[in-house]
Design a protein around this motif. Structure first.
Motif, PDB file in Angstrom:
ATOM      1  N   GLU A 226       0.896  -1.404  -0.070  1.00 16.68           N
ATOM      2  CA  GLU A 226       0.235   0.070  -0.077  1.00 16.68           C
ATOM      3  C   GLU A 226       1.203   1.558   0.009  1.00 16.68           C
ATOM      4  O   GLU A 226       0.524   1.862  -0.468  1.00 16.68           O
ATOM      5  N   VAL A 261      -4.725  -0.738  -2.558  1.00 17.38           N
ATOM      6  CA  VAL A 261      -5.673   0.559  -2.713  1.00 17.38           C
ATOM      7  C   VAL A 261      -6.949  -0.473  -1.579  1.00 17.38           C
ATOM      8  O   VAL A 261      -7.142  -1.427  -1.797  1.00 17.38           O
ATOM      9  N   ASN A 262      -6.571   0.759  -0.744  1.00 18.56           N
ATOM     10  CA  ASN A 262      -7.071  -0.128   0.431  1.00 18.56           C
ATOM     11  C   ASN A 262      -8.311   1.902   0.281  1.00 18.56           C
ATOM     12  O   ASN A 262      -8.885   1.874  -0.925  1.00 18.56           O
ATOM     13  N   GLY A 266      -9.082   4.034  -2.756  1.00 15.57           N
ATOM     14  CA  GLY A 266     -10.053   3.525  -3.743  1.00 15.57           C
ATOM     15  C   GLY A 266     -10.808   4.257  -4.064  1.00 15.57           C
ATOM     16  O   GLY A 266     -11.090   4.669  -5.752  1.00 15.57           O
ATOM     17  N   HIS A 282     -10.128  -3.731  -5.178  1.00 14.68           N
ATOM     18  CA  HIS A 282      -9.074  -4.311  -4.304  1.00 14.68           C
ATOM     19  C   HIS A 282      -9.138  -5.373  -3.860  1.00 14.68           C
ATOM     20  O   HIS A 282     -10.105  -6.046  -3.511  1.00 14.68           O
ATOM     21  N   TRP A 313     -17.360  -0.283   1.685  1.00 13.99           N
ATOM     22  CA  TRP A 313     -17.031  -0.626   0.331  1.00 13.99           C
ATOM     23  C   TRP A 313     -17.823   0.483  -0.190  1.00 13.99           C
ATOM     24  O   TRP A 313     -17.781   1.263  -1.003  1.00 13.99           O
TER      25      TRP A 313
END
Ligand code: GLC
Length: 551
Positions: A226, A261-262, A266, A282, A313
């Motif tokens: 990350e 990608v968190n 995102g 992700h 998300w």
């Protein structure tokens, strides 16, 4: 804000791993004619897009994720002529074709790299990432995703080149505007031909942190991914440029693969205001069972966390952007083995996962074979595994003096080859995949689990997928509607509401091998669809899923 409606939001994607899908020549490798042969089958599922893993010319160090010519389809798969026929045959059936675009790195056998490595003043030298040094002083301590240093010595120039994956996958230098121009021209070449979009391989990694500082020993690989490899300083600038220069000229769909990608990063990749990508993949839920030493040190799935990831998300992209909904692909274990119960509740749990995929907000992706409940394999020896990642992890574990019996169990659980065994079409010797010897062994359970058997069984997972996909299509509230987890702290149930001005739905899943009390007390709901023939009014049966509609 009202969501913009789009064809790629309302559809469902079917993902094909071509070398394992269908072989028409008997050489043991799947091919494009095999895909063409099975288009009516794919269409019958109700999907409207197909993402095809790389079919370009490649020496196959990483099964096509190492491309030696971006405009050429591999002869192994049938060449450009077969591809053109595929595209036509797909469009004739109203199926959109999404290609894989692998431009974080090329193959070391691409002519760019063959030139680049010769001398520092070669015009292609700057297409890759170099660091001066000596054969014994490595530039930094960065580890590649497939084990070992990211740096490989190149004697002719007395430099190291960077590779995040195998040493046959040198990373391209996106700092160089000529590289970016080349990439946009490749995208334009395929879009002009009529392809409908791209899945962009490890696109979050294209901008490097060019100070190349050592990473602290204490940092986990997920953190390194990350904070060090992904989300680099110029990634959004590059994606905007790509969009402006080429994507914006077509009605194409893009989904970026996003290691590292968190939730924090995102939304920016997919915001409609930013004009970069439509969706990202992700991996928050797919790295959920990685232990302190990573993937091959698995820990049990934390179910509360699993649910939380979907909620978070959904929320993050509720107003702007769009989610991709997937539980596995060619890089992970089979979904029914990982998140369901692939023995006693094989049928019910595979259907539960289908219900989950089709009832969340975002575009669902179905990986080949999941629609018949294909499972993991457990080979007795590492020799039967082909995947470069698995084999390298094995070597590293051996060198570190690990307990190799234990490690073999981890391989059974996590190897990417679990998802790469040939598609099981029927009960014959090679599962109807090939008349020759498949490049990778078929799963022995193909005698029970196969498409032909599923077609003949009205209770099959396959028929249920068709039903669920049709149900989703008929109810756009499941595509666009709001999402709310109603029991986030429940240890076994995943229960949520989906609603908009066209309808309100209540979805319940029981994620365990026992009955779980669930009295459906909310008034006015009528059950629409589920995976058990005779649902109880007091509880959900093992791995039961139901969808109710407010009437
Ligand atoms: C992506 C692909 C994977 C490949 C890697 C390197 O993660 O899905 O299969 O090995 O990128 O290209």
């Amino acid at each position: 804000m009202k969501m913009n409606n789009n064809w790629w939001k309302e559809g469902v994607v079917y993902q094909i791993y071509p070398r394992s899908f269908k072989d028409t020549t008997g050489n043991g490798l799947g091919d494009i004619d095999g895909i063409i042969e099975k288009l009516d089958y794919i269409k019958s599922l109700g999907v409207n897009m197909i993402w095809i893993c790389p079919v370009y010319a490649s020496p196959n160090d990483d099964n096509g994720y190492d491309i030696s010519d971006y405009r050429k389809i591999s002869e192994d798969f049938g060449g450009n002529e077969a591809f053109d026929r595929l595209l036509k045959a797909m469009h004739a059936r109203d199926l959109k074709l999404i290609m894989d675009l692998v431009v974080n790195h090329s193959s070391d056998e691409h002519h760019w790299f063959e030139q680049a490595k010769q001398s520092k003043d070669n015009p292609y030298h700057d297409y890759y990432i170099w660091k001066e040094g000596t054969p014994t002083t490595i530039p930094n301590n960065w580890q590649s995703v497939f084990n070992g240093s990211v740096w490989e010595w190149n004697a002719p120039t007395k430099e190291y080149y960077l590779h995040y994956y195998t040493k046959k996958q040198p990373d391209l230098n996106w700092e160089n505007p000529s590289v970016r121009k080349e990439v946009y021209a490749i995208i334009d070449f395929w879009l002009a031909k009529g392809v409908d979009g791209f899945r962009m391989d490890v696109i979050s990694l294209i901008s490097k942190r060019i100070a190349f500082e050592n990473v602290p020993q204490s940092m986990s690989f997920i953190d390194v991914m990350e904070k060090v490899y992904a989300n680099g300083p110029r990634v959004h600038e590059y994606l905007k440029e790509m969009n402006r220069e080429v994507l914006s000229k077509y009605d194409a769909v893009t989904v970026g693969e996003g290691p590292g990608v968190n939730l924090e990063h995102g939304p920016r990749y997919v915001s409609t205001k930013e004009k970069e990508l439509n969706m990202v993949f992700h991996f928050d839920h797919l790295t959920i069972d990685f232990g302190p030493e990573g993937k091959y040190d698995p820990v049990p799935v934390d179910f509360l966390r699993f649910k939380e990831i979907f909620s978070q998300w959904d929320q993050a992209l509720a107003e702007d952007g769009w989610n991709s909904i997937f539980l596995g692909n060619h890089d992970f274990s089979r979904i029914v083995s990982r998140f369901g119960n692939d023995r006693k509740y094989h049928n019910a749990s595979a259907k539960l996962l289908a219900t989950l995929l089709m009832s969340l907000r975002g575009t669902p992706y179905v990986y080949q074979g999941d629609e018949i409940g294909m499972t993991n394999v457990a080979h007795p020896s590492i020799d039967l595994y082909d995947d470069v990642e698995t084999r390298n992890a094995w070597k590293a574990a051996e060198a570190a003096g690990k307990d190799m019996n234990q490690f073999l169990k981890a391989v059974h659980w996590q190897s990417r080859d679990n998802a790469r065994t040939p598609m099981q079409w029927d009960a014959s010797m090679q599962a109807g995949f090939s008349t020759g010897k498949p490049w990778i062994p078929v799963n022995e359970n193909h005698e029970q689990i196969n498409v032909a058997a599923a077609e003949n069984d009205p209770n099959s997972i396959l028929h249920y997928y068709r039903k669920m996909i049709a149900y989703r299509k008929a109810n756009p509230s499941l595509v666009y509607g709001h999402f709310e987890d109603l029991l986030p702290q429940h240890p076994y149930l995943f229960v949520y509401k989906r609603w908009d001005d066209k309808g309100t739905f209540l979805v319940g899943h029981n994620f365990r091998d026992e009955n779980t009390n669930w009295e459906q007390k909310e008034l006015g709901y009528k059950m629409d669809i589920g995976n058990y023939a005779t649902p109880s009014s007091q509880f959900l049966s093992p791995w039961e899923s139901r969808i109710y509609r407010l009437v």
